[in-house]
Design a protein around this motif. Structure first.
Motif, PDB file in Angstrom:
ATOM      1  N   VAL A 139       0.323   1.823  10.264  1.00  0.00           N
ATOM      2  CA  VAL A 139       0.030   0.495  10.820  1.00  0.00           C
ATOM      3  C   VAL A 139       1.073  -0.517  10.354  1.00  0.00           C
ATOM      4  CG1 VAL A 139      -1.612  -1.411  10.717  1.00  0.00           C
ATOM      5  CG2 VAL A 139      -2.425   0.909  11.135  1.00  0.00           C
ATOM      6  N   ARG A 193       4.430   0.234  12.321  1.00  0.00           N
ATOM      7  CA  ARG A 193       4.034   0.708  13.647  1.00  0.00           C
ATOM      8  C   ARG A 193       5.186   0.702  14.649  1.00  0.00           C
ATOM      9  NH1 ARG A 193       1.451  -3.773  12.011  1.00  0.00           N
ATOM     10  NH2 ARG A 193       1.776  -5.752  13.093  1.00  0.00           N
ATOM     11  N   GLN A 218      -6.870  -3.594  12.758  1.00  0.00           N
ATOM     12  CA  GLN A 218      -6.025  -2.710  11.960  1.00  0.00           C
ATOM     13  C   GLN A 218      -6.832  -1.945  10.923  1.00  0.00           C
ATOM     14  OE1 GLN A 218      -2.565  -4.706  10.427  1.00  0.00           O
ATOM     15  NE2 GLN A 218      -1.863  -5.388  12.452  1.00  0.00           N
ATOM     16  N   ALA A 238      -2.448  -0.198  16.871  1.00  0.00           N
ATOM     17  CA  ALA A 238      -2.182  -1.381  16.052  1.00  0.00           C
ATOM     18  C   ALA A 238      -1.330  -2.404  16.797  1.00  0.00           C
ATOM     19  CB  ALA A 238      -1.474  -0.957  14.753  1.00  0.00           C
TER      20      ALA A 238
END
Length: 827
Positions: free
Chosen positions: A37, A40, A355, A418
């Motif tokens: 995340v 990303r 997230q 994300a």
């Protein structure tokens, strides 16, 4: 082994330590989720770049379904066959039957000549075209041997035609080779090139026992694309010449390969869009939002593209076995994505930040997805034990594809989630979409736990019936049966077999062990006896339509040198006479002896042609033929049997061996994995029962339904083990966690089905929908494969929501009673 409190363990790993191990892995997935995340954008870019590089190899994709490609390159039958081709050229001639008209009329002959010349001129990769136009005609004239062509002097009058007809009818070599037994159909034999145009020039007379120098590089045999070009060229010529009074039929190995390749390409152009469309519908019903459809499809599409790129990089051609890979990987990849997305949306529904929901979902489902990927790959890797090359290729590619699907699911999917908006779903909406059957599944699980014997006793009865059906399983390998009855290729093969007796060859390689050994008159007479006796042991539908060897050249030469008298069509009485007459034949300008003997006259071939029938009939026929050869050649020569017929027979044997190996391998690998992953010997063994039931069910349907196991359906069992275990892992993984917390079997089963049941149900929908796509195939073997696989996936779900809870209730109940008895004894 068991500890004092009755808990079992695997390799010293107790239930408690297994829980610690699982918790550590889940924490690792959570850390990984946070890393993805956080990075990303980089994760998405790396995924797309890697996929793009692999996709760039797509133009190099080759498809090869030739008979020899079914077997491994180092298989003894293939090595012998290749050595045979190096010496004598291709045995698999394309046989064209020309039906209609009067063979002995001038208009027909002119049309036949034009067709013959068009085949020579317009069809690529062809070495020779043989027909009545250029058939060998050996005769004696003024005491000299003349070897020419049957129609080198074109007939112009009725008298010329009468002479032509008499020559055709009086030559036994033409029957079933160039004309049918009733003289109503004529044949054209097209010999494709042995080697690819990309191969270095190879002298076919060197090698194979002549002691010549080694070639600088291994020859490249005619490639699949070049073989397809031959058939397409023949069909293009057919389109110009065929008519109601000039019907053309084609048979042989290359037409069969072309038809399978064509069917495969046609099917894939339908399978992929249909599978993606079905996946989209299922995902839309499940998540009811664009992101829930688009993102999983993007992830699985890229992972599939990467897998195909890996296949090309590894030099693995497309085949009927590998054909199942795209649909298989799409369904497996979507199932992985569903398990992640379902938890993401549940957490978002409960108010968790986007997230954080992605990270927690990966921690929740990452281990289960990893476990299912490992066991699915283990099921598919069982195919590497196969004796068939195409199935071995699947055993290499499928695990790689499953691994790629897992990597894309834990790298690309969380990164995309994300990046893109992920609004929290409304509780009522997601309850209708994601968890509509929750109550039904939980109710089924509670019933199975409360009344396990009401599930297990009827199930046992069904298993007995299923086993009885499985015991009636038969094996088969007949590519013609894959196509519809009115399919052009099937009609053509049946016509050629009907008119000319056959289109598949068997060759006997005979080695006398000494130069000039073939000059022995008695050995040549033994060849005649072998031909006669082998033809007599053939049982319908196998018939020996044509048999030819060097003996026929010797006999027709001897007849020509003895005033063309019919009674002199025989083998001379002395070695010197045989040698001298063969020398005269060679000096006449004909090179036809090269097709049957080596340069030293030490080795020869006996070529027999038979119909294209089920390969299950070949092994017995080959054994009978081998017994005759042993008896007739004992002390005179050694022999080996090769040709397309032996390859088909080897494929049939390989189906039986490969299926047995793959089933045993998959079971022996997956069972320990289940024990290790679940951290319990007892639960590992219990988990395998519902995993084996789909296989028993499939074999039962095939046995009772008289569906034979062939090169395609043999793959269902091992693949089903790998897929069925996925749902079991998700079920047992969650049950293990909840049971450790509560010690209540019914409560643990209910909570497992409440949290995981809907995902299991929808992944089964995905599997059933994906495999059902194969029902759109033109080829029966692919349709049967798809429907059996879909049926197995449905059985696997039923086993997991009914059989598994019932077994757990019995096993855990017995364990609890033993524990209570020990405690009572201590008290």
């Amino acid at each position: 082994m068991s500890s004092e409190d009755g808990s079992d363990s695997v390799g010293g790993v107790t239930d408690g330590s297994a829980s610690t191990w699982r918790a550590s892995v889940e924490a690792g997935f959570e850390r990984w989720g946070r890393f993805v995340v956080r990075h990303r954008i980089a994760a998405v870019l790396i995924s797309f770049l890697a996929t793009g590089w692999l996709i760039s190899h797509l133009p190099q994709l080759e498809i090869d379904n030739s008979t020899e490609s079914f077997l491994t390159t180092d298989a003894p039958n293939v090595l012998l066959y290749n050595a045979f081709r190096d010496q004598f050229g291709r045995d698999d001639k394309i046989v064209i039957a020309v039906d209609g008209g009067d063979l002995f009329s001038l208009p027909f002959l002119e049309r036949l000549r034009d067709l013959h010349e068009a085949l020579e001129r317009d069809v690529p990769h062809v070495t020779e075209v043989e027909s009545l136009v250029n058939a060998r005609f050996t005769r004696g004239e003024a005491g000299e041997l003349v070897v020419g062509e049957l129609l080198e002097d074109w007939p112009e009058t009725a008298e010329d035609l009468a002479i032509f007809e008499e020559r055709v009818r009086s030559n036994p070599l033409y029957v079933n080779a160039l004309v049918s037994a009733d003289y109503r159909v004529t044949a054209i034999a097209v010999t494709p090139d042995t080697y690819s145009s990309e191969s270095a020039q190879v002298d076919e007379l060197e090698g194979f026992g002549d002691g010549g120098g080694e070639a600088e590089a291994d020859p490249v045999y005619l490639k699949a694309a070049e073989g397809d070009a031959v058939i397409e060229g023949v069909y293009a010529v057919f389109d110009r010449f065929a008519g109601e009074d000039f019907r053309l039929h084609m048979a042989g190995a290359l037409p069969m390969t072309w038809r399978i390749n064509y069917g495969m390409e046609r099917d894939m152009s339908i399978f992929l869009p249909a599978t993606l469309a079905l996946m989209a519908v299922v995902l839309a019903l499940l998540f009811r939002r664009i992101g829930g459809v688009a993102l999983p499809l993007l992830v699985v599409g890229l992972s599939l593209s990467a897998a195909i790129g890996v296949m090309i990089v590894l030099g693995i051609p497309g085949s009927t076995a590998v054909q199942i890979l795209p649909v298989f990987l799409l369904t497996v990849g979507v199932c992985d994505a569903v398990h992640v997305l379902a938890i993401v949306y549940r957490y978002r529904m409960e108010g968790m930040a986007k997230q954080e929901a992605v990270v927690r979902a990966l921690a929740h489902s990452g281990l289960a997805i990893l476990m299912t990927s490992v066991t699915t790959a283990a099921g598919m890797v069982s195919f590497v034990t196969s004796e068939m090359a195409a199935v071995q290729d699947l055993g290499v590619l499928a695990p790689i594809g499953v691994l790629l699907a897992f990597i894309y699911t834990v790298v690309l999917l969380p990164a995309l989630l994300a990046i893109f908006p992920l609004p929290a779903p409304k509780r009522g909406r997601i309850a209708r979409g994601l968890f509509p059957f929750e109550a039904l599944l939980v109710g089924a699980g509670r019933f199975a736990v409360r009344a396990p014997w009401r599930i297990l006793v009827p199930a046992s009865g069904l298993i007995v019936i299923a086993v009885l059906g499985a015991m009636q399983i038969t094996f088969s390998h007949n590519g013609l049966r894959w196509f519809p009855e009115h399919d052009r290729t099937r009609v053509d093969f049946e016509a050629v077999d009907r008119f000319l007796g056959g289109s598949i060859t068997m060759d006997v390689l005979i080695d006398t062990g000494e130069p000039g050994g073939l000059y022995d008159p008695e050995l040549l007479r033994e060849l005649e006896r072998i031909e006669f006796e082998v033809a007599n042991v053939a049982r319908d539908p196998i018939v020996v339509a044509d048999a030819v060897s060097i003996r026929e050249i010797v006999e027709e030469t001897h007849q020509a040198l003895n005033e063309n008298r019919p009674e002199m069509r025989r083998v001379p009485d002395s070695r010197n006479a045989v040698a001298q007459e063969l020398l005269l034949f060679e000096q006449s300008g004909s090179d036809d002896t090269e097709e049957f003997v080596d340069s030293e006259y030490r080795m020869t071939r006996l070529n027999l042609r038979i119909p294209f029938v089920d390969a299950l009939l070949f092994p017995d026929f080959l054994e009978d033929a081998r017994a005759i050869l042993v008896k007739r050649l004992d002390g005179r020569a050694t022999f080996e049997i090769t040709g397309l017929m032996t390859l088909l027979s080897a494929i049939f044997d390989a189906v039986i061996v490969s299926m047995s190996r793959s089933y045993v391998f998959a079971f022996c690998v997956i069972t320990p994995l289940m024990m290790l992953l679940l951290g319990s010997l007892r639960r590992g063994l219990v988990s395998m029962v519902p995993n084996l039931l789909p296989i028993v069910a499939v074999l039962s349907v095939m046995g009772w339904g008289r569906i034979a196991i062939d090169t395609t359906t043999m793959m269902v069992g091992a693949m089903v083990i790998g897929i069925a275990v996925d749902d079991t892992i998700h079920f047992m993984h969650k049950f293990h966690r909840y049971f450790e917390q509560t010690g209540d079997v019914e409560g643990a089963v209910a909570e497992t089905l409440r949290t995981t049941g809907s995902a299991l149900l929808f992944t089964t929908f995905v599997l059933v929908a994906g495999f059902s796509v194969f029902g759109l195939s033109q080829m029966a073997n692919m349709r049967i494969f798809g429907l059996l696989s879909a049926f197995a996936a449905a059985v696997a779900l039923l086993a997991d929501i009914l059989i598994a809870p019932a077994l757990l209730a019995v096993v855990e109940g017995a364990r609890a009673r033993r524990r209570a008895a020990r405690e009572a004894a201590r008290g």
